[in-house]
Design a protein around this motif. Sequence first.
Motif, PDB file in Angstrom:
ATOM      1  N   VAL A  26      31.880 -16.814  86.004  1.00 38.30           N
ATOM      2  CA  VAL A  26      30.829 -17.709  86.502  1.00 38.30           C
ATOM      3  C   VAL A  26      29.568 -16.877  86.629  1.00 38.30           C
ATOM      4  CG1 VAL A  26      30.099 -19.207  88.398  1.00 38.30           C
ATOM      5  CG2 VAL A  26      32.517 -19.103  87.755  1.00 38.30           C
ATOM      6  N   PRO A  27      28.410 -17.333  86.117  1.00 34.30           N
ATOM      7  CA  PRO A  27      27.197 -16.508  86.118  1.00 34.30           C
ATOM      8  C   PRO A  27      26.948 -15.806  87.450  1.00 34.30           C
ATOM      9  CG  PRO A  27      26.769 -18.541  84.945  1.00 34.30           C
ATOM     10  CD  PRO A  27      28.156 -18.666  85.512  1.00 34.30           C
ATOM     11  N   ARG A  28      26.812 -14.503  87.374  1.00 32.68           N
ATOM     12  CA  ARG A  28      26.690 -13.640  88.550  1.00 32.68           C
ATOM     13  C   ARG A  28      25.239 -13.154  88.667  1.00 32.68           C
ATOM     14  NH1 ARG A  28      30.529  -9.997  91.067  1.00 32.68           N
ATOM     15  NH2 ARG A  28      29.596  -8.084  91.886  1.00 32.68           N
TER      16      ARG A  28
ATOM     17  N   PHE B 242      14.117   0.998 101.400  1.00 32.82           N
ATOM     18  CA  PHE B 242      14.471   0.516 100.064  1.00 32.82           C
ATOM     19  C   PHE B 242      13.183   0.359  99.254  1.00 32.82           C
ATOM     20  CE2 PHE B 242      18.498  -1.438 101.954  1.00 32.82           C
ATOM     21  CZ  PHE B 242      19.323  -0.481 101.393  1.00 32.82           C
ATOM     22  N   ASN B 243      12.927   1.326  98.382  1.00 35.42           N
ATOM     23  CA  ASN B 243      11.704   1.312  97.569  1.00 35.42           C
ATOM     24  C   ASN B 243      11.993   1.053  96.092  1.00 35.42           C
ATOM     25  OD1 ASN B 243      12.912   3.722  96.899  1.00 35.42           O
ATOM     26  ND2 ASN B 243      11.148   5.015  97.377  1.00 35.42           N
ATOM     27  N   ASP B 244      13.229   0.701  95.779  1.00 34.80           N
ATOM     28  CA  ASP B 244      13.661   0.463  94.398  1.00 34.80           C
ATOM     29  C   ASP B 244      14.417  -0.865  94.378  1.00 34.80           C
ATOM     30  OD1 ASP B 244      14.397   2.197  91.654  1.00 34.80           O
ATOM     31  OD2 ASP B 244      15.875   0.685  92.203  1.00 34.80           O
ATOM     32  N   LEU B 245      13.945  -1.801  93.559  1.00 34.11           N
ATOM     33  CA  LEU B 245      14.489  -3.157  93.569  1.00 34.11           C
ATOM     34  C   LEU B 245      14.829  -3.578  92.141  1.00 34.11           C
ATOM     35  CD1 LEU B 245      14.985  -5.757  95.287  1.00 34.11           C
ATOM     36  CD2 LEU B 245      12.594  -6.359  94.848  1.00 34.11           C
ATOM     37  N   ILE B 246      16.034  -4.087  91.945  1.00 35.07           N
ATOM     38  CA  ILE B 246      16.460  -4.552  90.620  1.00 35.07           C
ATOM     39  C   ILE B 246      17.239  -5.849  90.778  1.00 35.07           C
ATOM     40  CG2 ILE B 246      18.552  -3.122  90.679  1.00 35.07           C
ATOM     41  CD1 ILE B 246      18.318  -2.883  87.617  1.00 35.07           C
ATOM     42  N   VAL B 247      16.970  -6.806  89.906  1.00 35.44           N
ATOM     43  CA  VAL B 247      17.720  -8.065  89.874  1.00 35.44           C
ATOM     44  C   VAL B 247      18.498  -8.112  88.569  1.00 35.44           C
ATOM     45  CG1 VAL B 247      17.577 -10.576  89.952  1.00 35.44           C
ATOM     46  CG2 VAL B 247      15.947  -9.197  91.263  1.00 35.44           C
ATOM     47  N   GLN B 248      19.783  -8.471  88.681  1.00 33.80           N
ATOM     48  CA  GLN B 248      20.648  -8.503  87.509  1.00 33.80           C
ATOM     49  C   GLN B 248      21.331  -9.861  87.392  1.00 33.80           C
ATOM     50  OE1 GLN B 248      22.374  -4.777  89.082  1.00 33.80           O
ATOM     51  NE2 GLN B 248      22.530  -4.131  86.944  1.00 33.80           N
ATOM     52  N   ARG B 249      21.460 -10.337  86.150  1.00 37.00           N
ATOM     53  CA  ARG B 249      22.218 -11.557  85.854  1.00 37.00           C
ATOM     54  C   ARG B 249      23.320 -11.222  84.858  1.00 37.00           C
ATOM     55  NH1 ARG B 249      18.035 -16.458  84.613  1.00 37.00           N
ATOM     56  NH2 ARG B 249      17.828 -15.223  82.697  1.00 37.00           N
ATOM     57  N   TYR B 250      24.531 -11.611  85.206  1.00 39.64           N
ATOM     58  CA  TYR B 250      25.691 -11.386  84.354  1.00 39.64           C
ATOM     59  C   TYR B 250      26.150 -12.750  83.820  1.00 39.64           C
ATOM     60  CZ  TYR B 250      26.046  -6.841  86.778  1.00 39.64           C
ATOM     61  OH  TYR B 250      25.808  -5.590  87.315  1.00 39.64           O
TER      62      TYR B 250
ATOM     63  N   LEU C 217      24.295 -13.244  94.970  1.00 39.22           N
ATOM     64  CA  LEU C 217      23.731 -14.584  95.155  1.00 39.22           C
ATOM     65  C   LEU C 217      24.590 -15.677  94.557  1.00 39.22           C
ATOM     66  CD1 LEU C 217      19.991 -13.864  94.237  1.00 39.22           C
ATOM     67  CD2 LEU C 217      21.178 -13.453  96.403  1.00 39.22           C
ATOM     68  N   SER C 218      25.323 -15.360  93.491  1.00 41.89           N
ATOM     69  CA  SER C 218      26.138 -16.373  92.824  1.00 41.89           C
ATOM     70  C   SER C 218      27.188 -15.701  91.958  1.00 41.89           C
ATOM     71  CB  SER C 218      25.262 -17.281  91.944  1.00 41.89           C
ATOM     72  OG  SER C 218      24.815 -16.580  90.788  1.00 41.89           O
ATOM     73  N   GLY C 219      28.184 -16.479  91.569  1.00 44.10           N
ATOM     74  CA  GLY C 219      29.135 -16.018  90.573  1.00 44.10           C
ATOM     75  C   GLY C 219      30.342 -15.289  91.119  1.00 44.10           C
ATOM     76  N   ASP C 220      31.093 -14.739  90.170  1.00 40.22           N
ATOM     77  CA  ASP C 220      32.312 -14.021  90.509  1.00 40.22           C
ATOM     78  C   ASP C 220      32.317 -12.675  89.804  1.00 40.22           C
ATOM     79  OD1 ASP C 220      32.716 -14.721  87.876  1.00 40.22           O
ATOM     80  OD2 ASP C 220      34.562 -15.859  88.203  1.00 40.22           O
ATOM     81  N   GLY C 221      33.507 -12.131  89.576  1.00 39.10           N
ATOM     82  CA  GLY C 221      33.631 -10.805  88.962  1.00 39.10           C
ATOM     83  C   GLY C 221      34.273  -9.839  89.915  1.00 39.10           C
TER      84      GLY C 221
END
Length: 205
Positions: A190-192, A106-114, A139-143
């Motif tokens: 809920v924040p994802r 895994f050489n590509d990393l992205i963090v997303q917040r919804y 890590l958190s939330g729903d969807g």
Amino acid sequence: MFDRLMPEALNESVNRLESEPAIAIDCLSDQECQSLVSMVDGLNYRNAMPVTGSKQRPVYQDFELDYCIPAKHALWRLPDHLGSQIASMLLSVPSVSVDEARRFRFNDLIVQRYPSGCQGISPHRDRADYRLVIGILLLSGDGNFRIHHDRDENRGQIIPFIKGQLLLMGAPGLSSDFVRPFHSVRGVSVPRRTIGMRFDRARLI
């Protein structure tokens, strides 16, 4: 690290990806999720482009992201550790090239917040340079994470995927005739927060 991840479950899931588009398995404890939420909330986010893709095939996006995680950031321990486990398992998958399995990491990393009430992202496919297996930690939330047969927003299969789980999705190279799955995220109340990990073959060139 990965208190709830069972090697047997991970190995079984990797082997099932040739026939199933996406699978979610238990991975992180509540304590690990809480610790990682604190870590990722300190990153520098920007808004995703509202519309990407082509005019004929637009993809609509409504979330925040950080795609520039410093090389020495502690978050990189996650893809490094998980990628090495998956690489060893790919060596036993008959349809996967041994050479590509050995190169896998895994050489590509992205963090997303919804944010709560956001529109998420419409059905799309990941780049063809993302190879073999894609991993997403929730890590958190729903969807609702859905797999679609095409770009039709209303036709899709919800993949059960909850906080603390690792979602594995197949990518090109998993078999000779692999077709990249369309997928979307909708219905966030809920924040994802997610951490996405990919093997980008283009980064090896």
